[in-house]
Write a protein that holds these residues in place. Structure first.
Motif, short mmCIF file in Angstrom:
data_model
loop_
_atom_site.label_atom_id
_atom_site.label_comp_id
_atom_site.label_asym_id
_atom_site.label_seq_id
_atom_site.Cartn_x
_atom_site.Cartn_y
_atom_site.Cartn_z
N SER A 142 0.83 -1.21 0.00
CA SER A 142 0.00 0.00 0.00
C SER A 142 0.86 1.26 0.00
O SER A 142 0.55 2.23 -0.68
CB SER A 142 -0.93 0.00 1.22
OG SER A 142 -1.84 -1.06 1.17
N ARG A 192 -4.62 -7.52 -6.02
CA ARG A 192 -5.15 -7.16 -4.70
C ARG A 192 -6.24 -8.12 -4.23
O ARG A 192 -6.50 -8.22 -3.04
CB ARG A 192 -5.70 -5.73 -4.73
CG ARG A 192 -4.64 -4.69 -5.03
CD ARG A 192 -5.04 -3.32 -4.50
NE ARG A 192 -6.32 -2.88 -5.00
CZ ARG A 192 -6.50 -2.28 -6.17
NH1 ARG A 192 -5.47 -2.10 -6.97
NH2 ARG A 192 -7.69 -1.88 -6.55
N ALA A 286 -6.18 -0.90 6.19
CA ALA A 286 -6.39 -1.33 4.81
C ALA A 286 -7.53 -0.56 4.18
O ALA A 286 -7.46 -0.17 3.00
CB ALA A 286 -6.69 -2.83 4.78
N MET A 289 -6.24 3.17 3.58
CA MET A 289 -5.22 3.23 2.52
C MET A 289 -5.84 2.90 1.17
O MET A 289 -5.56 3.55 0.16
CB MET A 289 -4.09 2.26 2.84
CG MET A 289 -3.33 2.60 4.11
SD MET A 289 -2.25 4.03 3.95
CE MET A 289 -0.79 3.25 3.30
N GLU A 290 -6.69 1.87 1.14
CA GLU A 290 -7.35 1.50 -0.11
C GLU A 290 -8.28 2.62 -0.58
O GLU A 290 -8.39 2.91 -1.77
CB GLU A 290 -8.14 0.21 0.07
CG GLU A 290 -8.82 -0.32 -1.18
CD GLU A 290 -7.84 -0.90 -2.19
OE1 GLU A 290 -8.22 -1.01 -3.37
OE2 GLU A 290 -6.70 -1.23 -1.80
N LEU A 293 -6.11 5.28 -2.14
CA LEU A 293 -5.60 4.81 -3.43
C LEU A 293 -6.67 4.87 -4.50
O LEU A 293 -6.41 5.27 -5.64
CB LEU A 293 -5.07 3.38 -3.29
CG LEU A 293 -3.75 3.21 -2.54
CD1 LEU A 293 -3.44 1.73 -2.35
CD2 LEU A 293 -2.61 3.89 -3.27
#
Length: 365
Positions: A142, A192, A286, A289-290, A293
């Motif tokens: 990540s 992913r 997660a 961060m995802e 992104l």
């Protein structure tokens, strides 16, 4: 401990019922304000509150997918659906000609996820469980993706702001960047969602993952209803945004960066903090961060390519200098905080404080 867990399970349905009723009531009041002769400020605040509640319902529904999908699939699905409110608001805002607000909202979403989301999650979970561990391998991927994607978004803006020959081709550069980012999203999706990305989350203290208890039909129904409410309310919000902002003396950058972005990300912020409180800082990180992104990989490119199709003209990915600096500082701080695969409440407080400092800078435009 068992008695408190039992009491929590009994109170859960009542809290959910109150939340649903409040969401419907807020939507009704926002509709009345939209079609009545009330001040733009009241219409703006009422609609903002209605979208906030609908976003919380959306986040609560997505949280119920636990135990029904693989961990990697849940994280990706939550990020995609979690960005739905901002996508809808962005489309309506572009149609209303609020390009600066949409640009600021994209940068604001990144700051929101990296600083506010991680900050509150690490702060709340750290105060309850102490130092918490996150999966080092997943976090490393990540971090690398975050730095690379932020560079892809930021470099064209720097080139244009420095007056290079690319400054004469901002639309073309934006379309090239948008297609490149979407290509990265499509190519990276199988990785992913693959088996390597499916490692179980790291739990700290006594926190354990809790599978969803709602029937799947309820999850899908509430997700659909919340999405439709957000779509309608987003149209009302953009219609009253300009007069309300002018009446309150705010600037477009602050509204996009910190108001629109926060409301649009509530469906991800709330589950992240809840998971961290349970000791699952791994999944919480997660999600945030995802989410950051996918703003770069999916939301920004889609809005760029959709703008001409919805009658909004060209929408470029050339951001103002101070917003570029804010993203660079936020990304670097998150990389340093998570590089040892451990997080605590002091690191969460640092991220949150930086978010407040940036808000104060943009308050004056």
């Amino acid at each position: 401990m068992r008695n408190s867990q039992t009491a929590g399970r009994r109170l859960g349905p009542l809290v959910d019922l109150l939340l649903w009723c409040a969401t419907l009531l807020a939507a009704l009041l926002a509709a009345l304000a939209e079609y009545a002769e009330v001040s733009p400020i009241l219409r703006f605040l009422g609609t903002l509150g209605a979208i906030t509640l609908a976003s919380v319902v959306l986040g609560r529904s997505i949280d119920q997918l636990g135990g029904r999908m693989r961990p990697a699939a849940i994280g990706t699905f939550q990020a995609v659906v979690g960005n739905l409110p901002e996508l809808i608001i962005g489309i309506f805002a572009l149609r209303a000609g609020l390009t600066a607000v949409v640009q600021a909202a994209l940068i604001g979403s990144v700051l929101n996820m990296l600083l506010l989301g991680n900050g509150l999650a690490f702060l709340a979970g750290g105060l309850r469980h102490g130092s918490m561990t996150i999966d080092g391998g997943r976090a490393q991927v990540s971090r690398v993706m975050l730095v690379l994607l932020m560079s892809t978004l930021i470099t064209p803006a720097i080139a244009v702001n420095l007056g290079t020959p690319a400054a004469r081709h901002t639309n073309t550069v934006s379309y090239v960047v948008a297609v490149a980012l979407l290509a990265v999203f499509v190519v990276s999706l199988p990785f992913r969602l693959g088996k390597d990305a499916d490692a179980p989350p790291v739990h700290n203290g006594t926190g354990e993952a809790r599978p969803g208890t709602w029937p799947l039909r309820r999850v899908l129904a509430l997700t659909t209803v919340a999405g439709l409410l957000i779509a309608v309310e987003a149209d009302w919000l953009t219609g009253t945004l300009s007069p309300a902002v002018e009446a309150m003396g705010l600037n477009d950058a602050f509204v996009g960066l910190f108001l629109v972005a926060t409301v649009g990300n509530l469906s991800q912020l709330v589950p992240a903090v809840q998971l961290s409180l349970r000791g699952d800082a791994d999944t919480a990180a997660a999600i945030t961060m995802e989410g950051a992104l996918q703003v770069a990989l999916l939301l920004a490119p889609v809005l760029t390519l959709l703008a001409p199709l919805v009658g909004a003209g060209a929408f470029t990915l050339i951001f103002p200098p101070l917003q570029i600096v804010a993203v660079i500082v936020a990304a670097l701080l998150v990389v340093f905080v998570t590089i040892d695969s451990k997080v605590n409440h002091l690191e969460g407080l640092t991220l949150f404080v930086l978010y407040i400092v940036l808000a104060s800078l943009f308050w004056w435009g």
